[in-house]
Design a protein around this motif. Sequence first.
Motif, mmCIF file in Angstrom:
data_model
loop_
_atom_site.group_PDB
_atom_site.id
_atom_site.type_symbol
_atom_site.label_atom_id
_atom_site.label_comp_id
_atom_site.label_asym_id
_atom_site.label_seq_id
_atom_site.Cartn_x
_atom_site.Cartn_y
_atom_site.Cartn_z
ATOM 1 N N GLY A 78 -22.791 30.432 -110.851
ATOM 2 C CA GLY A 78 -21.845 31.539 -110.901
ATOM 3 C C GLY A 78 -21.077 31.825 -109.628
ATOM 4 O O GLY A 78 -20.336 32.805 -109.567
ATOM 5 N N HIS A 79 -21.225 30.987 -108.619
ATOM 6 C CA HIS A 79 -20.512 31.200 -107.363
ATOM 7 C C HIS A 79 -19.308 30.256 -107.340
ATOM 8 O O HIS A 79 -19.321 29.199 -106.702
ATOM 9 N N GLU A 80 -18.264 30.651 -108.063
ATOM 10 C CA GLU A 80 -17.094 29.800 -108.201
ATOM 11 C C GLU A 80 -16.176 29.935 -106.993
ATOM 12 O O GLU A 80 -16.219 30.915 -106.249
ATOM 13 N N GLY A 81 -15.351 28.931 -106.811
ATOM 14 C CA GLY A 81 -14.388 28.958 -105.730
ATOM 15 C C GLY A 81 -15.012 28.791 -104.366
ATOM 16 O O GLY A 81 -14.541 29.363 -103.381
ATOM 17 N N VAL A 82 -16.097 28.019 -104.272
ATOM 18 C CA VAL A 82 -16.750 27.761 -102.992
ATOM 19 C C VAL A 82 -16.551 26.294 -102.621
ATOM 20 O O VAL A 82 -16.802 25.391 -103.428
ATOM 21 N N GLU A 83 -16.094 26.086 -101.415
ATOM 22 C CA GLU A 83 -15.905 24.743 -100.878
ATOM 23 C C GLU A 83 -16.911 24.552 -99.741
ATOM 24 O O GLU A 83 -17.084 25.427 -98.899
ATOM 25 N N VAL A 84 -17.601 23.403 -99.752
ATOM 26 C CA VAL A 84 -18.582 23.122 -98.707
ATOM 27 C C VAL A 84 -18.106 21.927 -97.903
ATOM 28 O O VAL A 84 -17.786 20.877 -98.465
ATOM 29 N N LEU A 85 -18.041 22.099 -96.600
ATOM 30 C CA LEU A 85 -17.602 21.025 -95.706
ATOM 31 C C LEU A 85 -18.813 20.313 -95.111
ATOM 32 O O LEU A 85 -19.727 20.957 -94.588
ATOM 33 N N ASN A 86 -18.794 18.991 -95.172
ATOM 34 C CA ASN A 86 -19.901 18.197 -94.637
ATOM 35 C C ASN A 86 -19.689 17.952 -93.148
ATOM 36 O O ASN A 86 -18.948 17.059 -92.747
ATOM 37 N N ALA A 87 -20.342 18.762 -92.326
ATOM 38 C CA ALA A 87 -20.293 18.594 -90.877
ATOM 39 C C ALA A 87 -21.645 18.106 -90.376
ATOM 40 O O ALA A 87 -22.164 18.576 -89.365
ATOM 41 N N GLY A 88 -22.219 17.156 -91.106
ATOM 42 C CA GLY A 88 -23.484 16.553 -90.717
ATOM 43 C C GLY A 88 -23.270 15.190 -90.091
ATOM 44 O O GLY A 88 -22.454 14.406 -90.568
#
Length: 232
Positions: free
Chosen positions: A75-85
């Motif tokens: 239900g947490h729409e509109g979330v972008e996760v950036l891979n800074a690993g």
Amino acid sequence: MKSLSSLGTGLGYGARAARHKLAIVAVAAMATLPAQAQDATVTIAALGDSLTQGYGLPPEEGFVPQLANWLAANGHEGVEVLNAGVSGDTTAGGLSRIGWTLTDDVDGVIVALGGNDLLRGIDPANSRSNLEAILAEVTGRGLPVLLAGMIAPGNYGPEFKRDFDAMYPELADRYDAVYYPFFLQGLGMGTDPGAAADLMQPDGIHPNAEGVAAMVADIGPFVAELVERARD
């Protein structure tokens, strides 16, 4: 390379990759959101090492894509996760790149570093100083942060373990971070690293896709809290 069982709950996992550039890959939780929803996108940068980067896995099975999918499914729409690993990275490495990781688009940060400091036996005072500088940079920009802890093995001595283990909750409290005590606790190892064998890659160091899914399911609610803070 030390195995999980040799480090106990300290979990040596930092395979050092030969890479000199970090490509920050954006993984959208909802790729086809309408324009109005896209305007409200929350962007979370995941600053970490090989566990965050997705070492040994196809891109879609790594921590960041699975986390983005979990958020969307819950239900947490509109979330972008950036891979800074970056595989093999230490707290010092994370500090060296936090400035340019925090672009204007970033609304919140996951900090998951310290395992490779353990592998190298770096003085916890140095690790603490680096983590504190990272948290100060993030919060100084008015951004919420989630701090994922690690646990030192006993073979470094009681003073090392005391100082290393204590820095995460203390810094989380100081910088009002969402605190997740142990980044690998979703694997369900407890005091027996061997209990997670089925969730590990053949190297015995990094989780397989199923293991990453278990990690994501456990940390997911904490990341959801970070997202809500970023929306406020």
